[in-house]
Scaffold this motif. Structure first.
Motif, PDB file in Angstrom:
ATOM      1  N   ILE A 177     -16.934   5.993   4.956  1.00  0.00           N
ATOM      2  CA  ILE A 177     -17.738   5.922   3.730  1.00  0.00           C
ATOM      3  C   ILE A 177     -16.921   5.386   2.560  1.00  0.00           C
ATOM      4  O   ILE A 177     -17.405   4.559   1.773  1.00  0.00           O
ATOM      5  N   ALA A 178     -15.688   5.855   2.424  1.00  0.00           N
ATOM      6  CA  ALA A 178     -14.841   5.411   1.315  1.00  0.00           C
ATOM      7  C   ALA A 178     -14.659   3.892   1.358  1.00  0.00           C
ATOM      8  O   ALA A 178     -14.691   3.219   0.316  1.00  0.00           O
ATOM      9  N   GLY A 179     -14.480   3.334   2.558  1.00  0.00           N
ATOM     10  CA  GLY A 179     -14.317   1.896   2.689  1.00  0.00           C
ATOM     11  C   GLY A 179     -15.573   1.143   2.290  1.00  0.00           C
ATOM     12  O   GLY A 179     -15.489   0.083   1.656  1.00  0.00           O
ATOM     13  N   TYR A 180     -16.738   1.702   2.637  1.00  0.00           N
ATOM     14  CA  TYR A 180     -17.997   1.069   2.255  1.00  0.00           C
ATOM     15  C   TYR A 180     -18.167   1.071   0.742  1.00  0.00           C
ATOM     16  O   TYR A 180     -18.520   0.047   0.137  1.00  0.00           O
ATOM     17  N   VAL A 181     -17.894   2.205   0.113  1.00  0.00           N
ATOM     18  CA  VAL A 181     -18.057   2.329  -1.340  1.00  0.00           C
ATOM     19  C   VAL A 181     -17.086   1.404  -2.077  1.00  0.00           C
ATOM     20  O   VAL A 181     -17.462   0.724  -3.036  1.00  0.00           O
ATOM     21  N   ILE A 182     -15.836   1.367  -1.636  1.00  0.00           N
ATOM     22  CA  ILE A 182     -14.844   0.490  -2.278  1.00  0.00           C
ATOM     23  C   ILE A 182     -15.298  -0.967  -2.195  1.00  0.00           C
ATOM     24  O   ILE A 182     -15.198  -1.723  -3.174  1.00  0.00           O
ATOM     25  N   SER A 183     -15.817  -1.355  -1.058  1.00  0.00           N
ATOM     26  CA  SER A 183     -16.279  -2.739  -0.878  1.00  0.00           C
ATOM     27  C   SER A 183     -17.429  -3.061  -1.825  1.00  0.00           C
ATOM     28  O   SER A 183     -17.464  -4.134  -2.445  1.00  0.00           O
ATOM     29  N   ILE A 184     -18.381  -2.143  -1.960  1.00  0.00           N
ATOM     30  CA  ILE A 184     -19.528  -2.344  -2.850  1.00  0.00           C
ATOM     31  C   ILE A 184     -19.080  -2.396  -4.305  1.00  0.00           C
ATOM     32  O   ILE A 184     -19.619  -3.181  -5.116  1.00  0.00           O
ATOM     33  N   VAL A 185     -18.084  -1.590  -4.645  1.00  0.00           N
ATOM     34  CA  VAL A 185     -17.567  -1.580  -6.024  1.00  0.00           C
ATOM     35  C   VAL A 185     -16.925  -2.919  -6.379  1.00  0.00           C
ATOM     36  O   VAL A 185     -16.933  -3.335  -7.540  1.00  0.00           O
ATOM     37  N   VAL A 186     -16.380  -3.610  -5.393  1.00  0.00           N
ATOM     38  CA  VAL A 186     -15.815  -4.949  -5.618  1.00  0.00           C
ATOM     39  C   VAL A 186     -16.923  -6.002  -5.614  1.00  0.00           C
ATOM     40  O   VAL A 186     -16.958  -6.906  -6.459  1.00  0.00           O
ATOM     41  N   LEU A 187     -17.852  -5.877  -4.679  1.00  0.00           N
ATOM     42  CA  LEU A 187     -18.879  -6.903  -4.466  1.00  0.00           C
ATOM     43  C   LEU A 187     -19.881  -6.981  -5.624  1.00  0.00           C
ATOM     44  O   LEU A 187     -20.205  -8.068  -6.111  1.00  0.00           O
ATOM     45  N   THR A 188     -20.373  -5.830  -6.082  1.00  0.00           N
ATOM     46  CA  THR A 188     -21.497  -5.814  -7.027  1.00  0.00           C
ATOM     47  C   THR A 188     -21.165  -6.421  -8.387  1.00  0.00           C
ATOM     48  O   THR A 188     -21.956  -7.226  -8.906  1.00  0.00           O
ATOM     49  N   PRO A 189     -20.038  -6.088  -9.019  1.00  0.00           N
ATOM     50  CA  PRO A 189     -19.719  -6.765 -10.287  1.00  0.00           C
ATOM     51  C   PRO A 189     -19.574  -8.273 -10.108  1.00  0.00           C
ATOM     52  O   PRO A 189     -19.906  -9.044 -11.012  1.00  0.00           O
ATOM     53  N   GLY A 190     -19.095  -8.687  -8.936  1.00  0.00           N
ATOM     54  CA  GLY A 190     -18.998 -10.116  -8.659  1.00  0.00           C
ATOM     55  C   GLY A 190     -20.360 -10.778  -8.698  1.00  0.00           C
ATOM     56  O   GLY A 190     -20.510 -11.899  -9.206  1.00  0.00           O
TER      57      GLY A 190
END
Length: 429
Positions: A319-332
């Motif tokens: 889950i932590a890996g999924y959340v970290i990825s989304i936190v990078v992807l969404t502002p982009g």
């Protein structure tokens, strides 16, 4: 001679004061314009997601299989996708404000038809009509933002529209669930009628008229594309496809791959829209400060990195890996949206702004369809079984890896396309 210089200095000071007074005179007008255009965009995005949660209720109410009820959502999206370019061209030829008013009237009337639908076929047809109205709202709100916002504030205006679009999409399921509990499935559509009515009144009184402008013949789509707009549209399509992929694949990975309950999946899936809501306006401000080229490059880089992280991190740390990825992807994504829309519309001639907005909306909607269908097929291929509910956690992880590895490659391609020499517009910003 001294008297001459004194008078000259005085005139310059008066001119400076007059120039400073112009924005001040518009202060009382601008908030009304902003509220009108953001409410129009909110309605269009709300209509996209608010009916989704009502599908099980509709299946029960009309005693229909899910495949038939799903047409309530598909009819809206299909009509919106087909109509956006037409809406833009009508805005250019008939006037942006009159056509936005027409779109709001159609949307309001269609909302009434949806709420009063006696059968499923009626509801599907009414939803298609509502999608046509939404096409005018989404497309012309963007074009009118370009028309009313100064070039120095163009980025933050586009960022605000992105924020509102994300807010409407995120708010739809929760608002729809509340309304169903209180007023049944018809309440989902009743609520849209007064909102459209308020937007219509605001648009009529707050949006500026252009009585001196003669209605011109709408420009052709080919002439607009000749202005180096094609790269904007291709990149827009690729980015939309990747973002839709996260919405399609994410629930399967979180639910089947990690074994989370539906409520937990919903909570984690809400992280992306929540980030979008808070990052839209700052992204626009960054466009105004740095220019479209730099922010576009930053946004696409974050999208490429975020998609790459989704291919590896969730399978490594859950889950932590999924959340970290989304936190990078969404502002982009928000950075990209603000920069790409600003760049596409900034130099567009007044007579073609509606058409350009329509093409941007069209490319985005086609990208969403590609993400839901083609990328969904890639995920199924990676999993290796036809019925995903029967797949093992390892197979789901394999499908996740393959899908977002491809998505990351798509974003690298988008970076290359965005830097093609024909994108002269960015080099001037």
């Amino acid at each position: 001679m001294k008297l001459y210089h004194a008078l000259e200095l005085n005139f310059r000071q008066e001119d400076k004061i007059m120039e400073q007074a112009k924005p001040l005179a518009q202060v009382h007008v601008q908030p009304g314009i902003t509220v009108t255009l953001t409410l129009s965009m909110l309605l269009a995005s709300l209509g996209t997601s608010i009916a989704n949660i009502a599908l099980p209720t509709l299946a029960e109410a009309f005693s229909a299989p899910f495949a038939q009820v799903q047409a309530v959502v598909i009819a809206y999206l299909a009509a919106l996708t087909v109509s956006v370019v037409i809406a833009g061209r009508l805005g250019d030829s008939r006037g942006l404000k009159p056509m936005l008013l027409a779109g709001l009237a159609v949307f309001a009337f269609a909302s009434l038809l949806c709420a009063a639908a006696p059968n499923l076929r009626w509801l599907i047809c009414a939803r298609a009509l509502q999608g046509i109205g939404a096409a005018f709202l989404m497309t012309l709100a963007m074009a009118l933002t370009r028309q009313t916002a100064s070039k120095a504030r163009m980025g933050r205006a586009m960022g605000l529209l992105g924020t509102v679009s994300a807010l409407g999409t995120a708010l739809g399921p929760s608002l729809g669930g509340l309304l169903i509990a209180v007023a049944g499935w018809r309440g989902v559509f009743w609520v849209q009628f007064p909102l459209a009515g308020v937007a219509f009144i605001l648009a009529f009184f707050k949006l500026p008229d252009h009585p001196d402008k003669k209605i011109s013949r709408s420009v052709s789509v080919s002439s607009v594309l000749n202005r180096s707009l094609a790269p904007n549209l291709v990149v827009n399509l690729l980015v939309a496809a990747v973002m839709m992929t996260t919405l399609v694949v994410g629930p399967f990975y979180l639910g089947l791959g990690l074994g989370l309950k539906a409520a937990q999946v919903g909570f984690i899936m809400a992280i992306g829209p929540l980030i979008s809501i808070f990052s839209g306006v700052p992204s626009g401000r960054l466009v105004d400060a740095w220019g479209s080229a730099r922010v576009l490059a930053l946004g696409l880089t974050l999208l490429a990195v975020g998609a790459g992280l989704l291919a590896f991190l969730p399978n490594m740390i859950g889950i932590a890996g999924y959340v970290i990825s989304i936190v990078v992807l969404t502002p982009g994504y928000q950075l990209f949206q603000a920069a790409n829309n600003t760049a596409a519309l900034s130099d567009a001639p007044e007579e073609s702004r509606g058409t350009v907005s329509g093409l941007l909306s069209l490319s985005r909607n086609v990208g969403l369809i590609v993400g839901a269908s083609a990328m969904g097929a890639v995920f199924s291929f990676g999993v290796g079984v036809e019925v995903l509910a029967h797949a093992t956690a390892l197979a789901i992880a394999s499908g996740m890896h393959l899908t977002f590895l491809l998505a990351s490659g798509m974003m690298v391609s988008a970076i290359l396309i965005a830097n093609l020499p024909v994108r002269g517009r960015f080099s001037r910003l």
